[in-house]
Design an enzyme around this catalytic site. Structure first.
Site, PDB file in Angstrom:
ATOM      1  N   LYS A   1      29.257  47.004  37.224  1.00 50.17           N
ATOM      2  CA  LYS A   1      28.567  45.707  37.326  1.00 50.17           C
ATOM      3  C   LYS A   1      27.413  45.811  38.332  1.00 50.17           C
ATOM      4  O   LYS A   1      26.711  44.846  38.590  1.00 50.17           O
ATOM      5  CB  LYS A   1      29.542  44.617  37.761  1.00 50.17           C
TER       6      LYS A   1
ATOM      7  N   ASP B   1      37.886  39.624  45.788  1.00 56.16           N
ATOM      8  CA  ASP B   1      37.495  40.250  44.533  1.00 56.16           C
ATOM      9  C   ASP B   1      35.968  40.144  44.483  1.00 56.16           C
ATOM     10  O   ASP B   1      35.411  39.082  44.212  1.00 56.16           O
ATOM     11  CB  ASP B   1      38.156  39.485  43.374  1.00 56.16           C
TER      12      ASP B   1
ATOM     13  N   CYS C   1      38.638  36.493  30.444  1.00 52.72           N
ATOM     14  CA  CYS C   1      39.775  36.891  31.312  1.00 52.72           C
ATOM     15  C   CYS C   1      40.078  35.829  32.361  1.00 52.72           C
ATOM     16  O   CYS C   1      40.420  36.149  33.509  1.00 52.72           O
ATOM     17  CB  CYS C   1      39.535  38.238  31.993  1.00 52.72           C
TER      18      CYS C   1
ATOM     19  N   GLN D   1      31.990  40.257  41.019  1.00 52.69           N
ATOM     20  CA  GLN D   1      30.774  39.531  40.647  1.00 52.69           C
ATOM     21  C   GLN D   1      29.853  39.301  41.835  1.00 52.69           C
ATOM     22  O   GLN D   1      28.636  39.212  41.658  1.00 52.69           O
ATOM     23  CB  GLN D   1      31.138  38.166  40.024  1.00 52.69           C
TER      24      GLN D   1
ATOM     25  N   HIS E   1      39.633  35.709  37.991  1.00 50.84           N
ATOM     26  CA  HIS E   1      39.732  36.613  36.833  1.00 50.84           C
ATOM     27  C   HIS E   1      41.173  37.108  36.765  1.00 50.84           C
ATOM     28  O   HIS E   1      41.842  37.222  37.792  1.00 50.84           O
ATOM     29  CB  HIS E   1      38.770  37.778  37.087  1.00 50.84           C
TER      30      HIS E   1
HETATM   31  N1  PLP Z   1      37.069  40.317  38.863  1.00 52.27           N
HETATM   32  C1  PLP Z   1      36.026  39.661  38.336  1.00 52.27           C
HETATM   33  C2  PLP Z   1      35.549  38.414  38.998  1.00 52.27           C
HETATM   34  C3  PLP Z   1      35.415  40.143  37.193  1.00 52.27           C
HETATM   35  O1  PLP Z   1      34.390  39.493  36.660  1.00 52.27           O
HETATM   36  C4  PLP Z   1      35.902  41.335  36.602  1.00 52.27           C
HETATM   37  C5  PLP Z   1      35.306  41.871  35.361  1.00 52.27           C
HETATM   38  O2  PLP Z   1      34.667  41.204  34.608  1.00 52.27           O
HETATM   39  C6  PLP Z   1      36.984  41.979  37.210  1.00 52.27           C
HETATM   40  C7  PLP Z   1      37.538  41.438  38.338  1.00 52.27           C
HETATM   41  C8  PLP Z   1      37.546  43.234  36.634  1.00 52.27           C
HETATM   42  O3  PLP Z   1      36.648  44.292  36.785  1.00 52.27           O
HETATM   43  P1  PLP Z   1      36.952  45.706  36.094  1.00 52.27           P
HETATM   44  O4  PLP Z   1      37.131  45.431  34.639  1.00 52.27           O
HETATM   45  O5  PLP Z   1      35.733  46.510  36.387  1.00 52.27           O
HETATM   46  O6  PLP Z   1      38.176  46.250  36.723  1.00 52.27           O
END
Ligand code: PLP
Length: 606
Positions: free
Chosen positions: A414, A388, A553, A391, A311
């Protein structure tokens, strides 16, 4: 006349929280004077909100010499806590001090419930200092006596920065008592229709009598009523700023926040709550790691290893850091079906790699990455393993210690929790070597006119006012997941994943990106020949089916896949087989409409 420990326990048992504070104040007033000459920097206990000096005296030199604790503070409540420590420890030998279960004393006094987390940190600092002094006395007398030193309950000893000789060393205590994750049995029946009733937003009727088919939990999951009620409870019953006021609302907020931290720590098997900082979310957390840790440890010529499936939140900060530090950003190659190609890891991982930053689960492909194996190989070359977990944490059991993760970031929204709150977990030694990137209130131990000294984690990484209500409600969301059973939710989602995959693939021209279901979690991204994801989304929305379309993203991943956008379906605990049926029928309807209009177009041009 100072009370004995038994007397204190008896006195405390009859007191309510307010009276406990008053009693601590009284104990503080009675504390014997502290020698002026001992008010030195070396005798200061760090980590306390107020100033504390502490020394020990022994009668004699051998292992059997009894200890006397002498300490003072500019806060009378802290002086009261010192009186408790004196009642507990004075007269004991070094070995008895090390073996003594001080936590049991705190439990009998219900102290943890009635003092603020910052005071709790201070108390822990004092206990660590006393244990360290006892340990160094024990070592000294052992060396002098050449006597055998029996096994010690402390697990490791580090020299205190202000005193490298080891006198005043800090003792790393046994991990605090955190129960393992209470994940219910994956095998028992899971009734998603019933569970759905706990989600008010899903229980409403849409125009035309449809019920919402919510298939966008990968972006943000819905909240069960208990989470919404918890937010309301804080708002209506005891809202106040956190870690500031000693009035009852403030104390309750502090308590609730710490209880949330404890639930989160148990959920990811963190060694203690000090290694968890509340953040606004995964993105901010990753930036904090990249620029708080990375800027300090990544030098010119070093390498940062990520993957194309990341992401942007786990991509752009590293790209920026690499640019800033003149380091190289490298990528773990992907297999044709969208997994990390570990056979090719040696091509990109070497002793110049300083960071490996990988998602636990891809937000597009759904791929579940083998974090344990990657962390093992990263550590073998001395790299820091950043995960990260945005998910993966909501769907899979995460064990930060078992998987040897250095940093883990995830978001509350999430995880069936609120927006605006996330978690930064760091291995204690990594947090110590990481700088804060946000500065201001709460994150300092002491501010001088020309420099400042940071508080210990987690406060060091929590500058300013926290998202209080959200952080408390995140604990409720985690308790809800535990009660429902993470493993049961996962199994249910996997069944939906398999069924949806099979049914979607029956639709002509539909292609799913990512590996087969055994390598992935509850996400399906797909494209249909000649039907743009945006057009599909319009039909789905008309049928009450909420999915996401676009690049999610992950532009570099979409470039790699050769498409500009995909439709993404992502499941949560509340999705049902009926949702899958409505999804697939709606997709088929859009395809049929598209085919009919194509036929019409071609006949009108003939
Ligand atoms: N990393 C992953 C794999 C994501 O799916 C997301 C959000 O969809 C993020 C990071 C970013 O999360 P946040 O928008 O809550 O900071």
């Amino acid at each position: 006349m100072l009370s004995t420990l038994d007397e204190l326990i008896e006195e405390f048992s009859d007191l309510d929280p307010q009276d406990q504070s008053l009693y601590l104040l009284e104990l503080g007033y009675e504390l014997p004077p502290f020698p002026e000459h001992a008010r030195t920097e070396e005798n200061r206990v760090h980590g306390c909100q107020s100033q504390v000096w502490l020394i020990t005296e022994t009668e004699g030199r051998g292992q059997d010499a009894p200890f006397t604790i002498r300490a003072d503070s500019d806060s009378n409540i802290v002086r009261g806590l010192i009186a408790i420590l004196q009642a507990a420890y004075n007269g004991r030998t070094a070995r008895e001090i090390i073996d003594f279960d001080i936590q049991a004393v705190f439990r009998s006094l219900h102290l943890q419930q009635h003092i603020s987390p910052q005071r709790r940190n201070g108390l822990r600092g004092m206990v660590e200092r006393i244990q360290a002094l006892a340990l160094s006395q024990l070592k000294l007398s052992t060396t002098n006596d050449s006597a055998h030193m029996p096994g010690c309950r402390s697990t490791a000893v580090e020299a205190h920065p202000s005193n490298p000789s080891g006198n005043g060393a800090t003792v790393r205590m046994q991990p605090t008592e955190i129960a393992p994750g209470n994940v219910a049995d994956a095998g028992s029946a899971f009734n998603a229709e019933q569970l759905r009733q706990q989600f008010p937003v899903l229980c409403q009727e849409l125009a035309g009598g449809m019920r919402p088919v919510f298939l966008d939990s990968g972006a943000s999951a819905q909240k069960p009523s208990c989470v919404i009620e918890k937010e309301r409870e804080v708002e209506e019953q005891y809202y106040a700023n956190a870690y500031r006021g000693r009035y009852s609302f403030g104390a309750r907020v502090d308590e609730e926040l710490e209880s949330s931290r404890e639930k989160i720590a148990a959920f990811i098997n963190a060694p203690n709550t000090s290694c968890l900082a509340f953040t606004p979310g995964t993105t901010i957390g990753l930036n904090m790691v990249a620029f708080g840790w990375g800027r300090k440890h990544v030098q010119k010529g070093d390498e940062i290893l990520i993957s194309l499936m990341e992401h942007h939140a786990n991509f752009v900060p590293w790209q920026q850091l690499a640019k800033e530090r003149q380091a190289t950003l490298r990528f773990i190659p992907l297999t044709d079906d969208g997994r990390l190609d570990l056979d090719r890891l040696p091509e990109v991982l070497n002793n110049r790699t300083k960071v490996v930053a990988i998602c636990g689960m891809s937000n597009v492909l759904g791929t579940i990455n083998p974090i344990d194996e990657i962390a093992r190989q990263a550590h073998a070359v001395g790299a820091c393993m950043v995960v990260d977990g945005a998910q993966s944490v909501p769907h899979l059991k995460t064990d930060v210690q078992g998987s040897e993760i250095d940093f883990l970031l995830f978001s509350g929204h999430k995880l069936y929790g609120p927006t605006g709150v996330g978690v930064l977990y760091g291995r204690p030694e990594r947090l110590d070597e990481m700088d804060p990137i946000f500065f201001g209130g709460h994150m300092i131990e002491r501010v001088y006119s020309d420099h400042s000294v940071w508080a210990k984690p987690p406060a060091k990484f929590e500058a300013g006012t926290l998202p209080i209500i959200q952080a408390i409600a995140l604990g409720t969301a985690i308790a809800w997941i535990n009660d429902t059973g993470l493993a049961r939710i996962h199994r249910h989602e996997q069944l939906l994943l398999e069924e949806a995959t099979e049914r979607l693939l029956e639709i002509s021209g539909l292609k799913i990106f990512g590996p087969s279901t055994e390598h992935k979690g509850a996400i399906i991204s797909f494209r249909i020949d000649d039907l743009h994801p945006e057009d599909l989304a319009a039909t789905l929305d008309r049928n009450g089916v909420f999915t996401r379309h676009g690049h999610h993203c992950t532009m570099p991943l979409h470039d790699y896949l050769g498409v500009s956008a995909t439709t993404r379906v992502s499941f949560g605990a509340y999705n049902t087989q009926d949702d899958i049926r409505v999804l697939c029928e709606s997709v088929q309807e859009a395809v049929t409409r598209q085919q009919k209009s194509a036929v019409r177009r071609s006949s009108s041009t003939r």
